[in-house]
Design a protein around this motif. Structure first.
Motif, short mmCIF file in Angstrom:
data_model
loop_
_atom_site.label_atom_id
_atom_site.label_comp_id
_atom_site.label_asym_id
_atom_site.label_seq_id
_atom_site.Cartn_x
_atom_site.Cartn_y
_atom_site.Cartn_z
N ARG A 88 0.83 -1.20 0.00
CA ARG A 88 0.00 0.00 0.00
C ARG A 88 0.86 1.25 0.00
N LYS A 89 1.93 1.24 0.79
CA LYS A 89 2.83 2.39 0.85
C LYS A 89 3.52 2.62 -0.49
N ALA A 90 3.82 1.52 -1.20
CA ALA A 90 4.49 1.62 -2.50
C ALA A 90 3.52 1.94 -3.62
N GLY A 91 2.23 2.05 -3.31
CA GLY A 91 1.23 2.37 -4.33
C GLY A 91 0.68 1.16 -5.05
N TRP A 257 -12.78 2.55 -28.92
CA TRP A 257 -14.04 2.28 -29.61
C TRP A 257 -15.07 1.70 -28.65
N ALA A 258 -16.30 1.71 -29.09
CA ALA A 258 -17.42 1.03 -28.41
C ALA A 258 -17.68 1.56 -27.01
N GLY A 259 -17.27 2.80 -26.76
CA GLY A 259 -17.60 3.40 -25.47
C GLY A 259 -16.87 2.83 -24.28
N GLU A 260 -15.82 2.06 -24.50
CA GLU A 260 -15.06 1.52 -23.38
C GLU A 260 -14.34 2.64 -22.65
N PRO A 261 -14.06 2.44 -21.36
CA PRO A 261 -13.36 3.50 -20.61
C PRO A 261 -11.95 3.69 -21.13
N PRO A 262 -11.40 4.90 -21.00
CA PRO A 262 -10.02 5.14 -21.46
C PRO A 262 -9.02 4.39 -20.60
N HIS A 263 -7.84 4.16 -21.17
CA HIS A 263 -6.79 3.51 -20.38
C HIS A 263 -6.38 4.47 -19.26
N PRO A 264 -6.19 3.98 -18.03
CA PRO A 264 -5.97 4.90 -16.91
C PRO A 264 -4.64 5.64 -16.93
N LEU A 265 -3.57 5.01 -17.45
CA LEU A 265 -2.24 5.65 -17.41
C LEU A 265 -1.54 5.44 -18.75
N VAL A 266 -1.27 6.54 -19.44
CA VAL A 266 -0.56 6.52 -20.71
C VAL A 266 0.66 7.42 -20.58
N VAL A 267 1.82 6.92 -21.00
CA VAL A 267 3.07 7.65 -20.83
C VAL A 267 3.75 7.84 -22.18
N ILE A 268 4.21 9.05 -22.42
CA ILE A 268 5.05 9.34 -23.59
C ILE A 268 6.45 9.61 -23.06
N CYS A 269 7.42 8.79 -23.44
CA CYS A 269 8.79 8.99 -22.95
C CYS A 269 9.73 9.17 -24.13
N GLY A 270 10.93 9.66 -23.85
CA GLY A 270 11.93 9.88 -24.88
C GLY A 270 12.92 10.93 -24.43
N PRO A 271 13.93 11.20 -25.24
CA PRO A 271 14.96 12.17 -24.87
C PRO A 271 14.42 13.59 -24.85
N PRO A 272 15.13 14.51 -24.20
CA PRO A 272 14.68 15.90 -24.17
C PRO A 272 14.61 16.50 -25.57
N ALA A 357 7.59 14.78 -16.13
CA ALA A 357 7.78 14.05 -14.87
C ALA A 357 9.23 13.61 -14.72
N ALA A 358 9.73 13.72 -13.50
CA ALA A 358 11.12 13.33 -13.25
C ALA A 358 11.28 11.81 -13.24
N ASP A 359 10.33 11.10 -12.62
CA ASP A 359 10.42 9.65 -12.49
C ASP A 359 9.06 9.12 -12.05
N SER A 382 11.84 6.22 -18.27
CA SER A 382 10.86 5.16 -18.48
C SER A 382 9.99 5.03 -17.23
N LEU A 383 8.68 4.99 -17.46
CA LEU A 383 7.74 4.79 -16.35
C LEU A 383 6.96 3.49 -16.53
N ALA A 384 7.56 2.55 -17.29
CA ALA A 384 6.86 1.32 -17.65
C ALA A 384 6.50 0.48 -16.43
N ALA A 385 7.19 0.69 -15.29
CA ALA A 385 6.91 -0.11 -14.10
C ALA A 385 5.63 0.31 -13.40
N GLY A 386 5.01 1.38 -13.83
CA GLY A 386 3.78 1.84 -13.19
C GLY A 386 2.62 0.89 -13.44
N ASP A 387 1.71 0.80 -12.48
CA ASP A 387 0.54 -0.08 -12.61
C ASP A 387 -0.31 0.36 -13.80
#
Length: 903
Positions: A88-91, A257-272, A357-359, A382-387
């Motif tokens: 829980r503390k780690a999210g 499509w089909a009125g499904e809920p949006p994905h909760p977390l989407v990340v765009i990463c890459g170099p500055p 975001a920093a991390d 990279s934030l790929a480890a996020g739930d």
């Protein structure tokens, strides 16, 4: 008893006491021997007569059951709950729910069912309490995972079997609220209020009241057509090409499509500089109709140079205000603000863009959202480890996309005039969007140049790095064109905007208000606001919350070198002075009964405040900016600027102490001390000792705190400053008291009172009497304590000093406990708790909670004792106070019958 203490020795006397209590039969010892022999036969039926037992052995005057603790279901239960707490503390809410379910699956009915004796009774109560808290934690996890419906049945069962526990009512209300059943949620509150009143004679606690407020807010929300919908997205770029594949992918996630809920977390990463933010804003605009409740945008400043990142609390506060929460309704506590944010999102469809975001750690508090809400994040990491994270890596532009980009920037005819040179330029830029944008800006600013002319300049690798590196120098070239256009314009507003941007480069703060920018420029607020808006129009500045502005990270670096060195000191001195004077005014207005440091004297103007709530809200909102300004100024080579920066830091003393900013007080105290020594300013050095010492005190480093309080006292005497001399005596007394040096604390407190009366310092005398009372309690001189506390309490009442009134009440409650007057102590402490919660001093509140828990425990009311001890424990954990954490933990364990303590 042996299994619950597996692999630990249990003495014979402990066994006897645990089995029979205070009145064991004469045969108790022999009975224990008989039981041990029976256990050995049961565990090792094949053991030979003279073979030593391996499972139950005699050791050090007692017996030891050699058993792996994880073979005991009660220990496994505790281990699972500990693992759930870590998750829980780690999210990781899914992990926490899984561990909690496995823990609860171990139960088969009442713990130690049918086992007699005091030990079994105590363990039954402890384990049952832990089970109930686990059930509540499970329900809380389901709510956070947007599974409110799944929690309802268990919560209804809880309040049926445990009608005096407040937490199940609170969770049930939030679960019903999450299901859209607001009327039922309000009915649950009324049931809880009536039950608590009739059975215990108490009103609902803070958690229940907070849940009631959440439900009422949702119930009273005006219909959609009348609501203010946040539309905070930055403007979409006109020149945006390519990224077709990435755009389609992102749209499919955010607007499926089909009125499904949006994905909760989407990340765009890459170099500055690869175009992450531009793509995020473009897609956010494209899908905004899918999110009718609005779009919020926060720059997390993960790569912003010289400026601290916003804290989680600052972000929650901004988000809550963004969805229409009045400033007065934004909780001061981070966890409460987070809970309100999640509650307000229920049944909503909202898009949150977290830029730069920093991390992963920085965004974790904000990515657990109900279905229907989506979070779009950009980051260099990279934030790929996020739930539930879907991450899209942004690569360099293709040749075709780069050509299209240049064509839009400088014109298709110009690019087509020499396709060979255009291709060469794209290759020299390596398809990097920022480099291409810089190149396009250079060509647009010089219409007489051909593409080949710029390509020739870039052929030299040394020049190419200087012109096209995706960093400070590269952006400087493109931004210079925009700034020069303003600076060379004949329009007065353009010249004022260019000048203001150069001035803004002096400040290393997260953002500026119109007031701060006015101090910086030395012109009128109206002219400054017009210049700020002109910079926004020119895309050289970004507007945040109403009245707040900040430059893009790269614009900040660019603007830092615009102002000649000889012109920098005066505007910087005005602005730092503005921050210092405003901080002083806010500190005095928020708590007029404290003595605030007004040194050094500054020839500067600050803003004023009409009320304590307004002043307190300003301090909370501006805290990050004030600290950044203070640290920047104190590092400045100009002595006057450094001294003004110290003025900001010294004015924050009471605010930081009340808000329990331990790390902040220590780091600021260190910098203040270094600044005082560097300037040879003994007053700043003296005050810095006090600031530093208080931070160490809050940390629990009594020895370090005393060392700096003694430095404060030494300099006060050297300077003949009687006020600071008595103040140092008082602070020394308070610290010695925490270190259990009550006799020495009493000496310093009495010395403080003598000087305070001599110089007519009411605050000093009140504090001295408070410490005298506390020291006398510690020394067992209770009658003297009563006299000191009554006298001090009368002085606090006369002055209307709310903080000291609360502290005297807590101390009086404590001495009544020591005198055995439990009912009187309970009455005093109950009143003190409400008063302590109206102050900004968290230490007073946690102290009151601990003593309330003790009072209820001594009265035999273990339910209330446990409730208040747990509440104290939670607050102590939030504060990060090892001192109060230890005391709250001890009181909780005593209330639950796990051990006895002396408070």
């Amino acid at each position: 008893m042996l299994a619950m203490r597996s692999s630990r020795v249990v003495t014979l006397s402990q066994l006897i006491e645990g089995l029979w209590g205070d009145a064991p039969p004469p045969s108790a010892t022999q009975s224990v021997y008989t039981y041990i022999a029976g256990l050995r036969r049961a565990f090792e039926p094949d053991r030979r007569r003279r073979q030593p037992p391996s499972m139950v052995s005699r050791s050090s005057g007692g017996y030891l059951l050699r058993l792996d603790p994880l073979q005991v279901d009660a220990h496994v239960f505790t281990a699972r709950l500990d693992a759930a707490a870590r998750d829980r503390k780690a999210g990781d809410l899914d992990g926490a729910l899984r561990e909690t379910d496995e823990a609860l699956a171990l139960w088969r009915g009442p713990a130690l069912s049918g086992v007699p004796g005091p030990f079994a009774e105590g363990e039954r109560a402890r384990l049952e309490q832990a089970r109930l808290m686990a059930v509540e934690a499970r329900a809380d996890a389901l709510l956070r995972l947007d599974r409110s419906e799944d929690a309802l049945a268990e919560l209804y069962d809880l309040i049926h079997h445990h009608p005096l526990r407040e937490r199940p009512y609170e969770l049930l209300m939030l679960a019903l609220h999450g299901c859209g059943r607001q009327a039922e949620a309000l009915t649950v509150f009324e049931r809880a209020r009536r039950t608590l009143s009739e059975e215990l004679g108490v009103d609902p606690g803070e958690g229940l009241r907070r849940a009631h407020g959440v439900v009422l807010t949702a119930t009273e929300r005006p219909p959609a057509p009348g609501r203010v919908i946040p539309r905070e997205l930055p403007g979409d770029l006109i020149v945006f090409v390519g990224r077709t594949r990435e755009t389609v992918r992102l749209k499919s996630l955010l607007d499926p499509w089909a009125g499904e809920p949006p994905h909760p977390l989407v990340v765009i990463c890459g170099p500055p500089g690869v175009g992450k933010s531009a793509l995020a804003v473009r897609v956010a605009h494209m899908v905004r109709e899918r999110f009718p409740d609005g779009q919020l945008y926060v720059n997390l400043r993960g790569g912003t140079p010289n400026v601290p990142r916003p804290s989680s609390y600052e972000i929650f506060s901004r988000l809550l205000r963004g969805i229409g929460t009045p400033d007065s309704a934004v909780p001061e506590d981070e966890e409460e603000a987070a809970a309100l944010w999640r509650s307000r999102l229920q049944d909503g469809r909202l898009l949150l863009v977290l830029d730069n975001a920093a991390d992963l750690a920085q965004v974790k508090p904000f990515i657990s959202t109900p279905r229907g809400t989506a979070v779009l994040v950009t980051s260099r990491e990279s934030l790929a480890a996020g739930d539930d994270c879907v991450q899209l890596r942004l690569d360099l532009l293709s040749d075709a996309e780069a050509t299209a980009m240049l064509s839009k920037l400088v014109g298709a005819d110009r690019v087509a005039a020499d396709l060979g040179q255009t291709t060469r330029l794209i290759r020299l830029c390596n398809g990097f969007p920022l480099a291409l944008r810089v190149a396009g800006a250079r060509l647009a600013d010089r219409p007489d140049w051909t593409v080949g002319a710029l390509t020739t300049r870039l052929t030299d690798e040394r020049r190419r790095l200087r012109e096209l590196e995706a960093g400070d120098l590269a952006v400087r070239s493109s931004l210079a064109a925009s700034w020069n256009a303003l600076n060379g314009s004949n329009r007065e507003i353009d010249g004022a905007a260019a000048r203001l941007l150069a001035l803004l480069g002096l400040l290393h703060v997260p953002d500026v208000t119109v007031e701060a920018a006015t101090a910086l420029s030395g012109t009128s607020p109206l002219d400054v606001e017009r210049a700020l808006e002109r910079l926004c129009d020119a895309h050289l500045l970004e507007a945040g919350e109403p009245g707040r502005y900040h430059p893009h990270d790269l614009v900040r670096l660019f603007s830092a070198d615009l102002l000649p060195a000889h012109e920098r000191n005066a505007p910087l001195k005005r602005t730092i002075g503005y921050y210092a004077q405003s901080t002083r005014a806010a500190a005095r207005t928020s708590d007029p009964h404290r003595v605030h440091c007004l040194y050094p004297e500054l020839d500067a103007r600050g803003r004023g405040f009409d009320s304590a709530p307004e002043a307190g809200a300003w301090l909370r909102r501006e805290e990050a900016t004030l600290l950044a300004a203070a640290f920047q100024a104190m590092a400045d080579p100009d002595d006057d600027i450094a001294r003004a920066g110290a003025g900001i830091g010294l004015a924050l003393w009471w605010y930081q102490q009340g808000a329990y900013r331990v790390t902040g007080m220590i780091s600021l105290g260190e910098r203040l001390l270094a600044t005082g020594v560097r300037l040879g300013d003994q007053v700043i050095t003296m005050e810095a000792h006090a600031h530093f010492a208080t931070g160490l005190y809050l940390k629990g480093d009594w020895a370090g705190s005393i060392e700096h309080h003694e430095g404060h006292l030494r300099l006060a005497r050297l300077l003949g400053d009687r006020f600071n001399e008595q103040r140092a005596h008082g602070n020394l007394a308070g610290t010695l008291l925490k270190w259990d040096q009550c006799a020495q604390a009493l000496e310093h407190a009495l010395a403080q009172r003598v000087i305070a009366r001599e110089i007519a310092s009411g605050p000093g005398e009140r504090f001295a009497l408070l410490v005298v009372g506390r020291a006398c309690i510690g020394l067992g001189r209770l009658e003297e304590a009563v006299l000191a506390l009554e006298e001090g309490s009368a002085l606090a009442d006369e002055a209307g000093d709310t903080l000291r009134q609360a502290e005297f009440a807590v101390a009086r409650g404590r001495v009544l406990l020591e005198l055995g007057r439990l009912d009187a102590a309970l009455a005093v402490l109950t009143g003190a708790l409400e008063r302590s919660r109206t102050t900004t001093m968290k230490m007073t509140e946690v102290s009151c909670l601990v003593h309330l828990a003790r009072a209820y425990r001594l009265l035999g009311r273990t339910g209330e004792a446990t409730r208040y001890s747990v509440e104290a424990l939670v607050l102590a954990e939030r504060m990060g106070s090892a001192y109060w954490l230890e005391r709250a933990t001890g009181e909780r364990e005593a209330a639950m019958g796990r051990r006895s303590i002396h408070a």
